[in-house]
Structures are given as C-alpha cells and as structure tokens.
Design an enzyme around this catalytic site. Structure first.
Site, PDB file in Angstrom:
ATOM      1  N   ARG A 294       0.854  -1.180   0.000  1.00 46.36           N
ATOM      2  CA  ARG A 294       0.000   0.000   0.000  1.00 46.36           C
ATOM      3  C   ARG A 294       0.894   1.236   0.000  1.00 46.36           C
ATOM      4  O   ARG A 294       1.464   1.606   1.028  1.00 46.36           O
ATOM      5  CB  ARG A 294      -0.896  -0.031   1.242  1.00 46.36           C
ATOM      6  CG  ARG A 294      -2.009   1.000   1.252  1.00 46.36           C
ATOM      7  CD  ARG A 294      -2.602   1.123   2.633  1.00 46.36           C
ATOM      8  NE  ARG A 294      -1.730   1.906   3.503  1.00 46.36           N
ATOM      9  CZ  ARG A 294      -1.544   1.666   4.798  1.00 46.36           C
ATOM     10  NH1 ARG A 294      -2.115   0.637   5.388  1.00 46.36           N
ATOM     11  NH2 ARG A 294      -0.741   2.456   5.510  1.00 46.36           N
ATOM     12  N   HIS A 298      -3.665   4.283   4.658  1.00 50.41           N
ATOM     13  CA  HIS A 298      -4.764   3.314   4.720  1.00 50.41           C
ATOM     14  C   HIS A 298      -6.039   3.951   4.193  1.00 50.41           C
ATOM     15  O   HIS A 298      -6.728   3.393   3.353  1.00 50.41           O
ATOM     16  CB  HIS A 298      -4.960   2.853   6.164  1.00 50.41           C
ATOM     17  CG  HIS A 298      -6.160   1.982   6.356  1.00 50.41           C
ATOM     18  ND1 HIS A 298      -6.242   0.693   5.880  1.00 50.41           N
ATOM     19  CD2 HIS A 298      -7.344   2.226   6.965  1.00 50.41           C
ATOM     20  CE1 HIS A 298      -7.413   0.174   6.183  1.00 50.41           C
ATOM     21  NE2 HIS A 298      -8.104   1.088   6.841  1.00 50.41           N
ATOM     22  N   TYR A 307       4.212   5.349  11.373  1.00 54.29           N
ATOM     23  CA  TYR A 307       4.503   3.958  11.707  1.00 54.29           C
ATOM     24  C   TYR A 307       5.354   3.210  10.673  1.00 54.29           C
ATOM     25  O   TYR A 307       5.671   2.037  10.878  1.00 54.29           O
ATOM     26  CB  TYR A 307       3.196   3.183  11.934  1.00 54.29           C
ATOM     27  CG  TYR A 307       2.192   3.253  10.811  1.00 54.29           C
ATOM     28  CD1 TYR A 307       2.307   2.427   9.697  1.00 54.29           C
ATOM     29  CD2 TYR A 307       1.113   4.138  10.863  1.00 54.29           C
ATOM     30  CE1 TYR A 307       1.386   2.484   8.666  1.00 54.29           C
ATOM     31  CE2 TYR A 307       0.180   4.199   9.838  1.00 54.29           C
ATOM     32  CZ  TYR A 307       0.321   3.364   8.745  1.00 54.29           C
ATOM     33  OH  TYR A 307      -0.596   3.424   7.725  1.00 54.29           O
TER      34      TYR A 307
END
Length: 402
Positions: A294, A298, A307
């Site tokens: 990805r 998100h 993160y």
C-alpha cells in the site's frame, strides 16, 4: 517451485474436466516434491511472470494461462492500471479539497486488482471491500458511481446485479461470508460460474474470514479468496497478523493456497484464472495471497509516516506495477510513444470528468446520521443531535451568514 499448494483435495463435484484434473495434479505434484526432499527455499514460493525490470520469465505452472495474450490485450491491461491510478489520485485530491468525506486509495495495488479482475467471466460474481476500485473498473462500474458513498450522499451508486459486482463492504471481513453463501447457492443451482471475495491482510485475522474458510471447504464452494497483502493493516504490519505466510493458512482448512507477486499483472491474471477454473470444475475454494504494498495511507484519515519508514516505500516503488509493464511493452515493441501520449490525454480527461461529477453531486445531509438508529427514537440520540446542531451553528458568522 512456483506454487505452494497447501493441500490436495478430492473433488466433490464434476471434477472430471480438464481444468479440474490439471488443478488436482498440480496440487499433488507440489506436495509430493516437498515430501521427497526437494530443496527448500528460505522464502515462501512466489508466482512471478514479469520481473520489476519488465523481463518476462517462464513458469511451467502458469504460462499456459497467459501465453496466448496479444499485444492489444497487454496494452489494455496497462491502460486499465493507468486510468485506475489516475481516478484514484483524483479522488484523493477531491477528499483533500473537502469534496469527499473519506477515501481509501489503491495506489500500488493496481496489478493485483486489474490482473484478477480481467481473469473473471461476466457471469462470475465479485464481493469487494471498499478499496477495489480497479476491480470495479474491470466490471464496468463507472468510477463516478464509487464516489457517492464517500461523499455521504448514497449507500452505493450502482446495481450489484447489473455488473455482478456487490456494493462496497465497510465491515472488515464480512464479505467473505457473503461470498461463501452466494457460492454455495451457485453450486446448488448447478451454475457454471465462480465467486471471488477480496479482502486485506488485516481482515485475515477476523473471525468472519475463518468461518468463511470453514464453510467453503466443508461445502466445496466455488469461491476464490483473494487476499491483497499490502503489508499494513492500518498501522499493524503483517508479522503481527500471522506467524506464517498468509497463503499457508489455507492448509488448516483443506484447500490450496498460492502466493503471487501482487505487482505483476500477468501473474495475477494467470493465478486467478487457474483458481477460478478450479472453482468451476468442482474442486472447491482457493486462497490467493497477492503480495503487494500500500503505497499511500490506509485511508485519507491516516498518516503512514507515523509507523513506517520512507526507505520501505522506496524499495517498493522500484517494484511499481505500472512501470514494470511499461518496460515490458517497450522492450517487446508492443507499444510506442503515440500510445502512451494518447493514454495520457485520456487519463487527464478522466480526471476532469471525475472532478465535474463530484462537484455536481448534492451536499450530504449532516443530520442523516441520526435517522433510523432506533425505530421509535431514543433520548440519547436526541441529545447527540442537539449537540451536533449547536456545533454546526457555531460556524455561522455574527450576521447569520453561511
């Protein structure tokens, strides 16, 4: 080895067809080779037909599913990925401009979606998540119809039965159960079609997915579980989702699992065709793990810089699905600069059409969220509605303007 087939399965329905027999032999031969001491790889087996450098590599297991592909069809796959990415980028920009409430980007996952989407027949049925914009494109759903839900003006802008493409599912993992039930109905009807359910690596930890695997295996349902492992379930990496590669989870349920290079559109096309043929031939479910990444957040409410590291993204950018197919088209003389220029023009026209369509949509009713929560109303909902109304009113200027 190119396929990690995790279990041989005795067909329960019309397994005498050529496709069914081939699938069974493939599963058995792989298992046998492992048992006889074949050299083990330190990495899980990965089906790949096109390298990141755009080089076509041979694969005895799956070449037959794409060997007959024409230059025109290859250009079509490239066009699908480019236009899907352009639409996705436009939707992200529209959300940033306040035109959409939220958007879930597919950036980086185009090959997994277009490859698998183009493997489907018209009579197959798709159960997506909320990120399958490329599959929707393959099923003929107008891109602008995907945006009404994200603007908050409808619950889905298309007829699922018109394209055999179910409405987007927001609840994580529940669509795998819907797909399994539908596939069981297909089997009872004796129809010659298959069902595919899309979900992500994070959803693989949901109980609904485990139940879907159990039911589909026991009832030999003609369903393909297509997991796009994009490495991050929001902020949780895959290694915190599973102690084994995701495709190996199929072993415990008694059906095959395959890991495919999720950034290789040809490999996704071939593997999905194979899995769908197994389903139609009565050999039951298959788990396909498309190993991809990805590239963006998100959703537009997420900040991936909190993160994950930039060097991780950079490593995956070198495996970009669109760039690798372009390299192959150029080296093989299957496309010229005129094709790419025309596609760029078409891409910009699509972006313009999407912008105009969204801005022509009505504004969402801010208070609709409080309706139909309880049949007879509820004091707490009334209190929350009043609080929200006061909050909205706080944005009005002192002269009573908008």
């Amino acid at each position: 080895m190119t396929v990690e087939s995790t279990a041989a399965r005795t067909p329960r329905r019309s397994a005498g067809t050529k496709a069914g027999t081939t699938g069974t032999k493939r599963t058995t031969s792989t298992t046998t080779k492992k048992a006889t001491g074949a050299k083990k790889s330190t990495e899980p087996a990965l089906v790949q037909l096109l390298t990141p450098e755009g080089k076509r590599v041979k694969n005895a297991e799956f070449d037959g599913y794409v060997d007959g592909i024409t230059a025109e069809e290859l250009r079509g796959l490239y066009r699908d990925m480019v236009l899907t990415r352009r639409f996705d980028a436009e939707a992200t920009s529209l959300q940033r401009q306040g035109e959409l409430g939220l958007w879930a980007s597919l950036l980086g996952q185009e090959a997994a979606q277009i490859g698998s989407g183009r493997a489907l027949r018209d009579d197959d049925y798709v159960f997506p998540t909320y990120r399958e914009h490329g599959v929707a494109w393959c099923r003929g759903v107008d891109p602008t119809n995907l945006l009404g839900m994200f603007r908050g003006v409808n619950n889905g802008g298309w007829d699922p039965n018109g394209n055999n493409f179910h409405l987007y599912t927001i609840v994580i993992g529940s669509q795998t159960l819907h797909a399994t039930g539908y596939a069981m109905g297909v089997a009872k009807d004796g129809a010659d079609s298959a069902v595919i359910a899309y979900f992500g690596d994070g959803a693989s930890s949901q109980g609904d997915v485990a139940e879907a695997f159990t039911f589909s295996a026991v009832y030999n349902a003609p369903v393909v579980f297509f997991c796009q492992n994009n490495q991050w379930a929001i902020s949780e990496p895959t290694e915190k989702q599973s102690r084994v590669p995701l495709y190996q989870r199929a072993q415990g349920y008694g059906f095959p699992g395959v890991r495919v290079d999720g950034n290789d559109v040809l490999a996704n096309l071939a593997v999905t065709k194979w899995a769908l043929e197994r389903a139609r031939a009565g050999e039951g479910p298959t788990l396909v793990e498309a190993f991809t990444y990805r590239m963006g957040a998100h959703t537009t409410s997420d900040d991936p810089t909190r993160y994950r590291h930039d060097d991780e993204r950079a490593a995956w950018e070198a495996k970009d699905p669109i760039l690798r197919l372009r390299r192959y088209l150029e080296v093989s003389n299957h496309a010229d600069e005129g094709f790419f220029a025309e596609l760029e023009t078409e891409s910009e026209a699509l972006g313009k059409r999407v912008r105009e369509a969204v801005r022509a949509m009505p504004d969402p009713d801010h208070f609709a969220i409080f309706e139909n929560v309880y049949a007879d109303g509820h004091a707490l909902v009334d209190e929350e509605r009043a609080q929200f109304a006061a909050y909205q009113a706080s944005f009005a200027d002192v002269d009573g303007g908008k």
